[in-house]
Design a protein around this motif. Structure first.
Motif, PDB file in Angstrom:
ATOM      1  N   THR A  62     -17.697 131.405  11.502  1.00 11.08           N
ATOM      2  CA  THR A  62     -17.575 130.108  10.840  1.00 11.08           C
ATOM      3  C   THR A  62     -16.568 130.229   9.706  1.00 11.08           C
ATOM      4  O   THR A  62     -15.986 131.302   9.493  1.00 11.08           O
ATOM      5  CB  THR A  62     -18.943 129.665  10.291  1.00 11.08           C
ATOM      6  N   VAL A  63     -16.373 129.160   8.940  1.00 11.46           N
ATOM      7  CA  VAL A  63     -15.394 129.202   7.851  1.00 11.46           C
ATOM      8  C   VAL A  63     -15.895 130.038   6.687  1.00 11.46           C
ATOM      9  O   VAL A  63     -15.107 130.386   5.797  1.00 11.46           O
ATOM     10  CB  VAL A  63     -15.051 127.773   7.368  1.00 11.46           C
ATOM     11  N   ASP A  64     -17.194 130.391   6.679  1.00 16.44           N
ATOM     12  CA  ASP A  64     -17.690 131.151   5.541  1.00 16.44           C
ATOM     13  C   ASP A  64     -18.656 132.275   5.936  1.00 16.44           C
ATOM     14  O   ASP A  64     -19.390 132.776   5.106  1.00 16.44           O
ATOM     15  CB  ASP A  64     -18.396 130.217   4.554  1.00 16.44           C
ATOM     16  N   GLY A  65     -18.689 132.679   7.198  1.00 14.97           N
ATOM     17  CA  GLY A  65     -19.566 133.769   7.591  1.00 14.97           C
ATOM     18  C   GLY A  65     -19.501 134.055   9.081  1.00 14.97           C
ATOM     19  O   GLY A  65     -18.689 133.471   9.812  1.00 14.97           O
ATOM     20  N   ILE A  66     -20.351 134.974   9.533  1.00 14.49           N
ATOM     21  CA  ILE A  66     -20.445 135.305  10.956  1.00 14.49           C
ATOM     22  C   ILE A  66     -21.914 135.290  11.354  1.00 14.49           C
ATOM     23  O   ILE A  66     -22.808 135.384  10.505  1.00 14.49           O
ATOM     24  CB  ILE A  66     -19.819 136.676  11.283  1.00 14.49           C
ATOM     25  N   ALA A  67     -22.178 135.145  12.631  1.00 11.86           N
ATOM     26  CA  ALA A  67     -23.555 135.102  13.121  1.00 11.86           C
ATOM     27  C   ALA A  67     -23.600 135.625  14.539  1.00 11.86           C
ATOM     28  O   ALA A  67     -22.630 135.494  15.300  1.00 11.86           O
ATOM     29  CB  ALA A  67     -24.109 133.679  13.058  1.00 11.86           C
ATOM     30  N   GLU A  68     -24.737 136.249  14.891  1.00 15.78           N
ATOM     31  CA  GLU A  68     -24.948 136.701  16.257  1.00 15.78           C
ATOM     32  C   GLU A  68     -25.341 135.510  17.130  1.00 15.78           C
ATOM     33  O   GLU A  68     -25.921 134.528  16.658  1.00 15.78           O
ATOM     34  CB  GLU A  68     -26.062 137.749  16.313  1.00 15.78           C
ATOM     35  N   ILE A  69     -25.016 135.581  18.406  1.00 13.84           N
ATOM     36  CA  ILE A  69     -25.418 134.579  19.393  1.00 13.84           C
ATOM     37  C   ILE A  69     -26.430 135.249  20.302  1.00 13.84           C
ATOM     38  O   ILE A  69     -26.124 136.260  20.938  1.00 13.84           O
ATOM     39  CB  ILE A  69     -24.221 134.056  20.198  1.00 13.84           C
ATOM     40  N   ASP A  70     -27.663 134.696  20.367  1.00 11.68           N
ATOM     41  CA  ASP A  70     -28.705 135.359  21.137  1.00 11.68           C
ATOM     42  C   ASP A  70     -28.573 135.034  22.618  1.00 11.68           C
ATOM     43  O   ASP A  70     -27.646 134.343  23.057  1.00 11.68           O
ATOM     44  CB  ASP A  70     -30.098 135.010  20.600  1.00 11.68           C
ATOM     45  N   GLY A  71     -29.565 135.528  23.412  1.00 14.24           N
ATOM     46  CA  GLY A  71     -29.452 135.471  24.863  1.00 14.24           C
ATOM     47  C   GLY A  71     -29.570 134.100  25.478  1.00 14.24           C
ATOM     48  O   GLY A  71     -29.292 133.925  26.661  1.00 14.24           O
ATOM     49  N   VAL A  72     -30.014 133.088  24.738  1.00 17.00           N
ATOM     50  CA  VAL A  72     -30.157 131.753  25.326  1.00 17.00           C
ATOM     51  C   VAL A  72     -29.203 130.757  24.698  1.00 17.00           C
ATOM     52  O   VAL A  72     -29.335 129.556  24.874  1.00 17.00           O
ATOM     53  CB  VAL A  72     -31.606 131.239  25.175  1.00 17.00           C
ATOM     54  N   GLY A  73     -28.208 131.248  23.945  1.00 16.02           N
ATOM     55  CA  GLY A  73     -27.175 130.372  23.434  1.00 16.02           C
ATOM     56  C   GLY A  73     -27.415 129.850  22.043  1.00 16.02           C
ATOM     57  O   GLY A  73     -26.589 129.133  21.501  1.00 16.02           O
ATOM     58  N   ARG A  74     -28.554 130.206  21.416  1.00 17.80           N
ATOM     59  CA  ARG A  74     -28.794 129.764  20.048  1.00 17.80           C
ATOM     60  C   ARG A  74     -28.175 130.764  19.087  1.00 17.80           C
ATOM     61  O   ARG A  74     -28.151 131.965  19.341  1.00 17.80           O
ATOM     62  CB  ARG A  74     -30.297 129.637  19.772  1.00 17.80           C
ATOM     63  N   VAL A  75     -27.735 130.291  17.961  1.00 15.28           N
ATOM     64  CA  VAL A  75     -27.137 131.159  16.955  1.00 15.28           C
ATOM     65  C   VAL A  75     -28.230 131.732  16.084  1.00 15.28           C
ATOM     66  O   VAL A  75     -29.074 131.004  15.564  1.00 15.28           O
ATOM     67  CB  VAL A  75     -26.123 130.380  16.097  1.00 15.28           C
ATOM     68  N   ALA A  76     -28.244 133.036  15.944  1.00 12.81           N
ATOM     69  CA  ALA A  76     -29.267 133.690  15.144  1.00 12.81           C
ATOM     70  C   ALA A  76     -28.844 133.724  13.674  1.00 12.81           C
ATOM     71  O   ALA A  76     -27.860 133.108  13.280  1.00 12.81           O
ATOM     72  CB  ALA A  76     -29.505 135.107  15.672  1.00 12.81           C
ATOM     73  N   GLN A  77     -29.577 134.480  12.888  1.00  7.50           N
ATOM     74  CA  GLN A  77     -29.270 134.569  11.465  1.00  7.50           C
ATOM     75  C   GLN A  77     -27.916 135.238  11.261  1.00  7.50           C
ATOM     76  O   GLN A  77     -27.495 136.087  12.047  1.00  7.50           O
ATOM     77  CB  GLN A  77     -30.361 135.385  10.753  1.00  7.50           C
ATOM     78  N   PRO A  78     -27.235 134.891  10.184  1.00  7.10           N
ATOM     79  CA  PRO A  78     -25.934 135.503   9.916  1.00  7.10           C
ATOM     80  C   PRO A  78     -26.035 137.013   9.885  1.00  7.10           C
ATOM     81  O   PRO A  78     -27.005 137.576   9.390  1.00  7.10           O
ATOM     82  CB  PRO A  78     -25.567 134.928   8.537  1.00  7.10           C
TER      83      PRO A  78
END
Length: 736
Positions: free
Chosen positions: A719-735
């Protein structure tokens, strides 16, 4: 911090205090459950009552001490009732004790040979059917005792004699048996504090008290002297040693299977513990327990799932619980033998009838029906009930294997007319000689002189099937037609004649489709070879998807990424043809102020003409452009002019951009941190672009950033101010 049940958390009491708090109460609960069942099973098989109590003591102490499970409780079990009763009837009780010793020795050999997990390969439907058959036999035999008669050794005899037994019912026995059944069935409907008391114990106690007040005769358990006086030494059996060996193998197999299934069930209940049952050691412990039990006149021993689950639910933590339960049974048997003599036989019959019926689970029958295994289940139950347990197991295994073989070797063959001059033949599955009747029937439908495409999705092909299909293709070509083979399965026609048949694996197919070319010294044109492989393997899979796109495209996203050859956009986004409108350049850059006409044209076309719903910028690890930018490499070529578009990203990186901070915290190196910052800066550039801004405001176009980590093949959201993992079902997890 997670805790497990084998190693209590620091807040629990250590050592002896923890055992007194957890294992001692649990052992008393298991003792109360085990006592009436052990006596009832001994009576049911025709063994001395003390034999059941001895087996419970030995199962608790010896199997508990030497076995590989901390929670399992062993003792006499209903699953061995039928075979032990048959052994006593055929060889006598003392010889059955010797056979129990032999069975224990076999179990020790099973444990030493480390085949425990192989025993678990027995089809579950066969195990469920065996237990159901045993339950039916127990119920048929004990219903005669419930009515005041004697149990019969044959299920058929029990059914035939039932009308006569009903005509000569003993009212006292029937009344007591029905009271026990009513208590056991209705106990689960009582309030929870009451249910904490074991139902079998309550039922037997109530029945014993009732027997003293009823004004009719009630048959009671017969036992002479104390438990120690009832000890019997084993004797060598008379008769065929082949029959003796068969009986020992049967007892060893059934006891081992039930023990291992019980261990798996207990481990599933204790999912929060890292310590699992050592299955091979558990067989060693069970074998030792059976040898000891047979040596001193006890019934065969196995882990009993009902008692084991009771032990877990009662809060046991260590082996002390199962061992203590054995000691409680020993103390009871020695000190309170008079109590045992006062127990009515009908009470134990009612208890065993309920236990037997509980072995027949409707859930298992419904599962067998749902999975197409009902025939195997029914056949196994029938053979167990009317013949014997070992034959039932063998019949069930044979039918389960035959059904599995039929399912595995099935193949779908179909011929379809596309137009008067074109036909398609599909072959899907395991292609063997068993498919030849179906194959020849379908090929016979194809007219001579037509163009035929044979689409093969095959994971196994034998020589007979290959020869039949190849011979037909040769004849069809001679008659003026054409034949094209399209193969997307793991086995190819070209490989079938070169060696022995072998099953192909889908992993190899994935490697072939997704794996990169390998450079070699030969003169093969990789592009031409790749196109040929595409035509041969999966062009026909692409054809229907591309057919609906022949008149235009409607991509979902504009995908801007680096020109690096290691990034495959459709693979890392799991997308297909027509989904991505892709633009690639060195460093996935979006020049400001429309300085690059190519990028500008792509933005206008994608957003104004194609109406894409999102714009994605995707960077990657180990980017050469970012490496050159970070080291401020000067080449003296137009590459320097192009990378100048990324100078804002370098400046923001050096100022401590939040994306760089997050990437560093996640363990990424300096160049990759810069690559992520570059994605964030390109997103800001896009959001300021007039065409993109209008798309966001008017149509809700979404801007997103991705970063492909080549080493792990994982994609991270930027994102414009951080990064985040993408889990196995397409939802974005915690940064990250």
């Amino acid at each position: 911090m997670s805790t497990d049940t084998d190693q209590p958390p620091r807040t629990s009491l250590p050592g002896l205090a923890a055992m007194l708090r957890h294992d001692l109460p649990a052992s008393l609960v298991v003792f109360l459950v085990s006592l009436p069942l052990s006596i009832g099973i001994a009576v049911a098989v025709g063994a001395p009552v003390a034999a059941g109590l001895i087996a419970a003591v030995v199962g608790g102490v010896v199997a508990g001490l030497l076995g590989g499970s901390t929670m399992q409780v062993s003792g006499p079990t209903a699953s061995l009732t039928v075979v032990v009763a048959e052994s006593i009837n055929q060889f006598g009780w003392a010889a059955t004790c010797f056979i129990t010793i032999l069975a224990g020795g076999l179990q020790i050999l099973f444990g030493l040979s480390r085949i425990a997990r192989g025993v678990l390969a027995i089809a579950p439907v066969v195990v469920h059917a065996m237990l159901a058959g045993i339950g039916i036999i127990i119920a048929l035999e004990q219903v005669h005792v419930l009515l005041g008669g004697d149990s019969l050794t044959s299920s058929w005899d029990a059914i035939v004699a039932l009308p006569h037994q009903l005509a000569s019912v003993h009212p006292g026995d029937l009344c007591i048996g029905l009271v026990v059944i009513a208590i056991l069935v209705g106990w689960r409907h009582l309030p929870e504090p009451v249910r904490n008391v074991p139902a079998p114990l309550v039922a037997v106690v109530v029945a014993t008290l009732l027997a003293h007040v009823l004004p009719v005769r009630v048959a009671r358990i017969s036992i002479d002297g104390s438990l120690l006086q009832e000890l019997h030494l084993p004797q060598l059996p008379h008769g065929s040693w082949a029959q003796v060996a068969l009986m020992a193998v049967t007892i060893a197999l059934i006891a081992s299977v039930e023990t291992l299934l019980s261990a798996v069930a207990v481990d599933r209940m204790r999912q929060n513990t890292a310590r699992r049952t050592d299955l091979d050691r558990e067989l060693l412990g069970q074998g030792a327990a059976n040898m000891v039990s047979g040596l001193i006149g006890g019934l065969p021993v196995a882990a009993v799932i009902v008692r084991s689950i009771t032990n877990v639910k009662a809060g046991a933590r260590t082996k002390a619980s199962t061992m203590l339960h054995g000691l409680w049974i020993l103390l009871f048997s020695v000190a309170l033998v008079g109590v045992v003599r006062s127990i009515p036989k009908a009470a134990l019959a009612g208890l065993l009838i309920v236990v037997g019926i509980q072995l027949i689970k409707l859930a298992h029958i419904r599962r067998a029906q749902r999975t197409g295994d009902l025939f195997v289940y029914a056949a196994t139950v029938t053979v167990v009930v009317f013949w014997n347990l070992l034959l039932g197991m063998l019949v069930g295994l044979a039918l389960a294997f035959a059904l599995l073989l039929w399912r595995v070797v099935r193949v779908n063959v179909a011929a379809e007319e596309l137009d008067p001059l074109r036909w398609r033949v599909t072959v899907d599955g395991s292609f063997t000689f068993l498919a030849l009747p179906k194959l020849t029937t379908q090929l016979h439908r194809v007219p001579a002189g037509t163009d035929v495409v044979i689409e093969m999705t095959v994971d196994f092909m034998d020589h007979a099937a290959y020869d039949a299909l190849q011979d037909w293709a040769d004849v069809h070509r001679i008659e003026g037609g054409t034949v094209e083979f399209v193969e997307s399965g793991a086995v190819r026609m070209a490989d079938a004649a070169d060696g022995p048949v072998a099953r192909g694996h889908s992993r190899h197919l994935l490697d072939e489709v997704l794996g990169p070319w390998r450079r070699s010294a030969n003169d093969v044109d990789r592009i031409v070879a790749g196109v040929a492989a595409y035509h041969r393997s999966h062009a026909h899979v692409m054809r229907p998807h591309l057919g609906v796109l022949r008149d235009g495209q409607e991509p979902d996203s504009l995908f801007v990424t680096c020109a690096d050859s290691r990034i495959v956009p459709n693979v890392i986004t799991n997308s297909g043809p027509g989904d991505l409108f892709t633009v690639r350049n060195v460093g996935n850059l979006i020049p400001r102020d429309a300085q690059d006409s190519s990028m500008e044209a792509a933005l206008i076309y994608a957003l104004d003409k194609l109406d894409v719903r999102s714009v994605v910028v995707c960077g990657h690890s180990g980017c050469g452009a970012m490496g050159a930018l970070h080291s401020e490499l000067v080449t003296g070529s137009q590459l320097d002019d192009w990378l100048a578009h990324a100078r804002p990203s370098l400046e923001r990186f050096r100022l401590g951009h939040p994306v760089a901070v997050a990437a560093e915290a996640a363990g990424f190196g300096t160049v990759d941190q810069l690559g992520m910052v570059n994605v964030a800066v390109q997103l800001e550039t896009l959001s300021a672009h007039p065409v993109v801004r209008r798309g966001v405001q008017e149509r809700g176009v979404v801007l997103s950033g991705l970063f492909f980590d080549i080493a792990t093949a994982r994609v991270v959201e930027v994102t414009v101010d951080g990064i985040a993992e993408i889990d196995g079902v397409g939802r974005v997890a915690q940064p990250a």
